[in-house]
Design a protein around this motif. Structure first.
Motif, PDB file in Angstrom:
ATOM      1  N   VAL A  98     -27.532 -41.682  -7.125  1.00 29.81           N
ATOM      2  CA  VAL A  98     -27.198 -42.840  -6.313  1.00 29.81           C
ATOM      3  C   VAL A  98     -25.692 -43.065  -6.239  1.00 29.81           C
ATOM      4  N   ARG A  99     -24.964 -42.634  -7.242  1.00 26.06           N
ATOM      5  CA  ARG A  99     -23.562 -43.042  -7.358  1.00 26.06           C
ATOM      6  C   ARG A  99     -22.567 -41.949  -6.996  1.00 26.06           C
ATOM      7  N   GLY A 100     -22.891 -41.160  -6.009  1.00 24.44           N
ATOM      8  CA  GLY A 100     -21.906 -40.243  -5.460  1.00 24.44           C
ATOM      9  C   GLY A 100     -21.773 -38.910  -6.161  1.00 24.44           C
ATOM     10  N   GLN A 101     -22.671 -38.585  -7.096  1.00 20.52           N
ATOM     11  CA  GLN A 101     -22.566 -37.297  -7.773  1.00 20.52           C
ATOM     12  C   GLN A 101     -22.963 -36.177  -6.836  1.00 20.52           C
ATOM     13  N   ARG A 102     -22.501 -34.971  -7.150  1.00 23.46           N
ATOM     14  CA  ARG A 102     -22.843 -33.824  -6.318  1.00 23.46           C
ATOM     15  C   ARG A 102     -24.299 -33.426  -6.555  1.00 23.46           C
ATOM     16  N   THR A 103     -24.915 -32.824  -5.539  1.00 25.88           N
ATOM     17  CA  THR A 103     -26.304 -32.407  -5.678  1.00 25.88           C
ATOM     18  C   THR A 103     -26.495 -30.923  -5.434  1.00 25.88           C
ATOM     19  N   ARG A 104     -25.446 -30.221  -5.010  1.00 26.61           N
ATOM     20  CA  ARG A 104     -25.597 -28.787  -4.759  1.00 26.61           C
ATOM     21  C   ARG A 104     -25.917 -28.069  -6.063  1.00 26.61           C
ATOM     22  N   THR A 105     -25.221 -28.425  -7.111  1.00 23.13           N
ATOM     23  CA  THR A 105     -25.567 -27.955  -8.448  1.00 23.13           C
ATOM     24  C   THR A 105     -25.744 -29.199  -9.307  1.00 23.13           C
ATOM     25  N   ASN A 106     -26.229 -29.018 -10.496  1.00 24.07           N
ATOM     26  CA  ASN A 106     -26.469 -30.123 -11.435  1.00 24.07           C
ATOM     27  C   ASN A 106     -27.493 -31.098 -10.851  1.00 24.07           C
ATOM     28  N   ALA A 107     -27.405 -32.356 -11.147  1.00 24.93           N
ATOM     29  CA  ALA A 107     -28.338 -33.393 -10.683  1.00 24.93           C
ATOM     30  C   ALA A 107     -29.773 -33.120 -11.098  1.00 24.93           C
ATOM     31  N   ARG A 108     -29.986 -32.315 -12.126  1.00 26.90           N
ATOM     32  CA  ARG A 108     -31.343 -31.974 -12.560  1.00 26.90           C
ATOM     33  C   ARG A 108     -32.067 -33.162 -13.178  1.00 26.90           C
ATOM     34  N   THR A 109     -31.334 -34.107 -13.741  1.00 31.74           N
ATOM     35  CA  THR A 109     -31.980 -35.268 -14.340  1.00 31.74           C
ATOM     36  C   THR A 109     -32.726 -36.062 -13.268  1.00 31.74           C
ATOM     37  N   ARG A 110     -32.100 -36.265 -12.119  1.00 32.15           N
ATOM     38  CA  ARG A 110     -32.740 -37.030 -11.048  1.00 32.15           C
ATOM     39  C   ARG A 110     -33.720 -36.192 -10.234  1.00 32.15           C
ATOM     40  N   LYS A 111     -33.373 -34.920  -9.990  1.00 36.37           N
ATOM     41  CA  LYS A 111     -34.180 -34.101  -9.094  1.00 36.37           C
ATOM     42  C   LYS A 111     -35.364 -33.448  -9.786  1.00 36.37           C
ATOM     43  N   GLY A 112     -35.338 -33.366 -11.114  1.00 38.19           N
ATOM     44  CA  GLY A 112     -36.433 -32.741 -11.850  1.00 38.19           C
ATOM     45  C   GLY A 112     -36.208 -31.250 -11.984  1.00 38.19           C
ATOM     46  N   PRO A 113     -37.204 -30.523 -12.510  1.00 35.41           N
ATOM     47  CA  PRO A 113     -37.050 -29.075 -12.705  1.00 35.41           C
ATOM     48  C   PRO A 113     -36.813 -28.352 -11.381  1.00 35.41           C
ATOM     49  N   LYS A 114     -36.134 -27.231 -11.495  1.00 33.09           N
ATOM     50  CA  LYS A 114     -35.756 -26.459 -10.313  1.00 33.09           C
ATOM     51  C   LYS A 114     -36.987 -25.963  -9.567  1.00 33.09           C
ATOM     52  N   LYS A 115     -36.983 -26.108  -8.252  1.00 31.78           N
ATOM     53  CA  LYS A 115     -38.070 -25.613  -7.404  1.00 31.78           C
ATOM     54  C   LYS A 115     -37.491 -24.489  -6.550  1.00 31.78           C
ATOM     55  N   THR A 116     -37.781 -23.267  -6.908  1.00 29.88           N
ATOM     56  CA  THR A 116     -37.200 -22.132  -6.206  1.00 29.88           C
ATOM     57  C   THR A 116     -37.811 -21.997  -4.821  1.00 29.88           C
ATOM     58  N   VAL A 117     -36.959 -21.816  -3.830  1.00 28.10           N
ATOM     59  CA  VAL A 117     -37.401 -21.644  -2.451  1.00 28.10           C
ATOM     60  C   VAL A 117     -37.123 -20.199  -2.063  1.00 28.10           C
ATOM     61  N   ALA A 118     -38.145 -19.520  -1.548  1.00 27.71           N
ATOM     62  CA  ALA A 118     -37.951 -18.135  -1.129  1.00 27.71           C
ATOM     63  C   ALA A 118     -37.067 -18.110   0.112  1.00 27.71           C
ATOM     64  N   GLY A 119     -36.047 -17.307   0.054  1.00 31.57           N
ATOM     65  CA  GLY A 119     -35.135 -17.208   1.182  1.00 31.57           C
ATOM     66  C   GLY A 119     -34.666 -15.773   1.301  1.00 31.57           C
ATOM     67  N   LYS A 120     -33.675 -15.546   2.139  1.00 31.70           N
ATOM     68  CA  LYS A 120     -33.213 -14.179   2.278  1.00 31.70           C
ATOM     69  C   LYS A 120     -32.375 -13.804   1.059  1.00 31.70           C
ATOM     70  N   LYS A 121     -32.601 -12.601   0.580  1.00 27.61           N
ATOM     71  CA  LYS A 121     -31.946 -12.159  -0.639  1.00 27.61           C
ATOM     72  C   LYS A 121     -30.565 -11.588  -0.340  1.00 27.61           C
ATOM     73  N   GLY A 122     -30.376 -11.081   0.828  1.00 27.80           N
ATOM     74  CA  GLY A 122     -29.112 -10.501   1.234  1.00 27.80           C
ATOM     75  C   GLY A 122     -29.302  -9.901   2.618  1.00 27.80           C
ATOM     76  N   VAL A 123     -28.326  -9.193   3.083  1.00 28.23           N
ATOM     77  CA  VAL A 123     -28.439  -8.577   4.397  1.00 28.23           C
ATOM     78  C   VAL A 123     -29.288  -7.322   4.265  1.00 28.23           C
ATOM     79  N   LYS A 124     -30.362  -7.233   5.048  1.00 29.37           N
ATOM     80  CA  LYS A 124     -31.251  -6.049   5.005  1.00 29.37           C
ATOM     81  C   LYS A 124     -30.571  -4.866   5.668  1.00 29.37           C
TER      82      LYS A 124
END
Length: 127
Positions: A98-124
């Motif tokens: 709520v108070r302006g912290q970054r969410t790209r990394t960290n923020a695990r306390t509020r967001k909970g355990p990491k939920k991995t999303v399948a995405g592109k691994k690199g350029v095929k």
């Protein structure tokens, strides 16, 4: 174990420390309470007499917002922010910082355990 405002405070600690176990009572307020009630701050909480406990409870009720009343007040404030749909209320609703912290990394306390999303691994490789 003495009981103040429906909370058991540890009897083996000094009174000034035991009072901080109440929600909304920090070290400064605990020292003020002991001074106003005329209680020795270094005296063990289990050694407090009934009249001293009654004086502490009366002071807490009269001069301070603590325990259930404070919890209710905080929850009402958060509910108000959610109702008016302000930025902070939306962050509360989504479970994000709520108070302006970054969410790209960290923020695990509020967001909970990491939920991995399948995405592109690199350029095929293209053949």
């Amino acid at each position: 174990m003495p009981r103040l405002l429906g909370v058991d405070i540890p009897g083996d600690r000094p009174t000034v420390i035991s009072l901080t176990y109440l929600y909304g009572v920090g070290p400064r307020v605990a020292r003020e309470l002991c001074h106003k009630a005329g209680v020795d701050p270094q005296q063990r909480a289990r050694e407090l007499r009934e009249d001293e406990l009654a004086r502490l409870a009366a002071l807490l009720d009269k001069d301070y917002v603590v325990e259930g009343q404070l919890r209710r007040q905080v929850n009402q404030n958060i509910a108000r922010l959610k109702d008016i749909a302000c930025y902070r209320g939306i962050r509360h609703r989504r479970g994000l910082p709520v108070r302006g912290q970054r969410t790209r990394t960290n923020a695990r306390t509020r967001k909970g355990p990491k939920k991995t999303v399948a995405g592109k691994k690199g350029v095929k490789d293209l053949r």
